[in-house]
Design an enzyme around this catalytic site. Structure first.
Site, short mmCIF file in Angstrom:
data_model
loop_
_atom_site.label_atom_id
_atom_site.label_comp_id
_atom_site.label_asym_id
_atom_site.label_seq_id
_atom_site.Cartn_x
_atom_site.Cartn_y
_atom_site.Cartn_z
N THR A 48 0.83 -1.20 0.00
CA THR A 48 0.00 0.00 0.00
C THR A 48 0.86 1.25 0.00
O THR A 48 0.61 2.20 -0.75
CB THR A 48 -0.91 0.01 1.24
N THR A 49 1.91 1.26 0.85
CA THR A 49 2.80 2.41 0.94
C THR A 49 3.57 2.62 -0.35
O THR A 49 4.00 3.74 -0.65
CB THR A 49 3.77 2.23 2.13
N TYR A 111 -13.27 -3.45 -2.12
CA TYR A 111 -14.39 -2.92 -2.92
C TYR A 111 -15.46 -3.98 -3.16
O TYR A 111 -16.56 -3.86 -2.62
CB TYR A 111 -13.93 -2.31 -4.25
N TYR A 137 -2.73 -10.05 4.63
CA TYR A 137 -2.72 -8.65 5.07
C TYR A 137 -4.14 -8.23 5.39
O TYR A 137 -4.99 -8.13 4.50
CB TYR A 137 -2.10 -7.78 3.97
N ARG A 142 -8.93 0.02 5.17
CA ARG A 142 -8.69 0.24 3.74
C ARG A 142 -9.65 -0.57 2.87
O ARG A 142 -10.10 -0.10 1.83
CB ARG A 142 -7.26 -0.17 3.37
N LYS A 165 -0.05 -10.01 8.40
CA LYS A 165 0.19 -8.62 8.78
C LYS A 165 -1.14 -8.10 9.31
O LYS A 165 -2.09 -7.90 8.56
CB LYS A 165 0.66 -7.80 7.58
N ILE A 207 5.66 -4.85 9.80
CA ILE A 207 5.82 -4.35 8.43
C ILE A 207 5.45 -2.88 8.50
O ILE A 207 4.29 -2.54 8.72
CB ILE A 207 4.96 -5.14 7.43
#
Length: 296
Positions: A48-49, A111, A137, A142, A165, A207
């Protein structure tokens, strides 16, 4: 017991951009070197980052390939390969394997989302398609999807699903996951403000977004804990808490890229639809960085 991917601090590394928005691979190489020199324990590319959601397929593949080649086995490279399309996640996982990634990071479908039954089918299909170890994850803020502890317990039965994560922010849930899964599922904190609490529950590390600007200190939070110096580990976590919070004062990775630019790394801006913070926000971030010793 399943093979451990890494322990300590893995950096969810940013993707540096030129002013025209193209990826600055030379800068990415410099960042990887700086991370490893400062004791980062793993490189997580295209998370994501790293703005993976705004990458083309070819850019995604190119970034994984570059990270693997440049890291050259010095630390593990974990490739973000998650998708809300199971078939695409399988395809990208296979490509990451061919490119030499050491492990995969797979976020929950976003989504379109899915049920807990759907999560089990989705992640098992990916795990069946590759022999790379997989880190699940979970970031409900998000994606709108939460992996329940009982679902983790089912997924942990797969030999290729080795870790998670956890960025739910729910410590009670993390405790239940560890109670149900034991040694069948390693845990990593997905929140920099909860590293020590998760380590206390048996997590293997973090992480981290913070590692982009303070790799040694993030590594040290984990290392001190593993050495039995729990009070020192917690003190370092709390010392950096203000900066950690300000690195999320806007949508990640907007603040961390701004911080890196203030440090002189020139990583560029985020791709649209993410936009730069205003001057007032930059001023707040700058002051927080000064307090953490990052800026004079």
């Amino acid at each position: 017991m399943k093979k451990e991917i890494f322990s300590g601090a893995g950096v969810a590394i940013v993707t540096p951009m030129y002013p025209d928005g193209s990826i600055h691979y030379e800068k990415l190489g410099q960042l990887i070197d700086w991370q490893i020199e400062n004791h980062t324990d793993a490189i997580v590319i295209c998370g994501t980052t790293g703005e993976s959601a705004c990458m083309t397929d070819q850019e995604h593949i190119d970034c994984i390939e570059f990270a693997v080649k440049h890291t050259a086995g010095r630390v593990p490279v974990i490739a973000g390969a998650g998708s809300n399309d199971t078939a695409y996640a399988v395809q990208l996982s296979k490509e990451a394997k061919q490119l030499g990634a050491d492990a995969l990071l797979h976020v929950t479908p976003y989504y379109n989302k899915t049920s807990q039954k759907g999560l089990i089918a989705h992640f098992n299909a990916i795990a069946d398609a590759t022999d790379l170890p997989i880190i699940l994850y979970n970031v409900p803020s998000r994606t709108g999807v939460n992996i329940k502890p009982e679902t983790y317990a089912q997924l942990a039965k797969h030999p290729n699903i080795v870790a998670a994560k956890e960025a739910s922010g729910n410590i009670s849930q993390v405790a239940q996951i560890k109670a149900l899964c034991g040694d069948d599922l390693d845990l990593y904190s997905g929140n920099d403000d909860q590293i020590v609490p998760l380590l206390s529950l048996g997590a293997k590390g973090v992480i981290s977004v913070l590692s982009n600007v303070m790799p040694k200190e993030t590594h040290d939070i984990c290392a001190l804990f593993f050495e039995g110096k729990v009070q020192e580990s917690a003190a370092l976590q709390l010392k950096l808490l203000d900066l950690i919070n300000h690195l999320f004062m806007d949508v990640n990775p907007i603040p961390v890229k701004a911080a890196m630019n203030l440090m002189g790394f020139d990583v560029g801006e985020c791709r649209l639809p993410l936009v730069s913070m205003d001057d007032a926000q930059i001023g707040v971030l700058r002051e927080s960085m000064k307090q953490a010793g990052l800026l004079a």
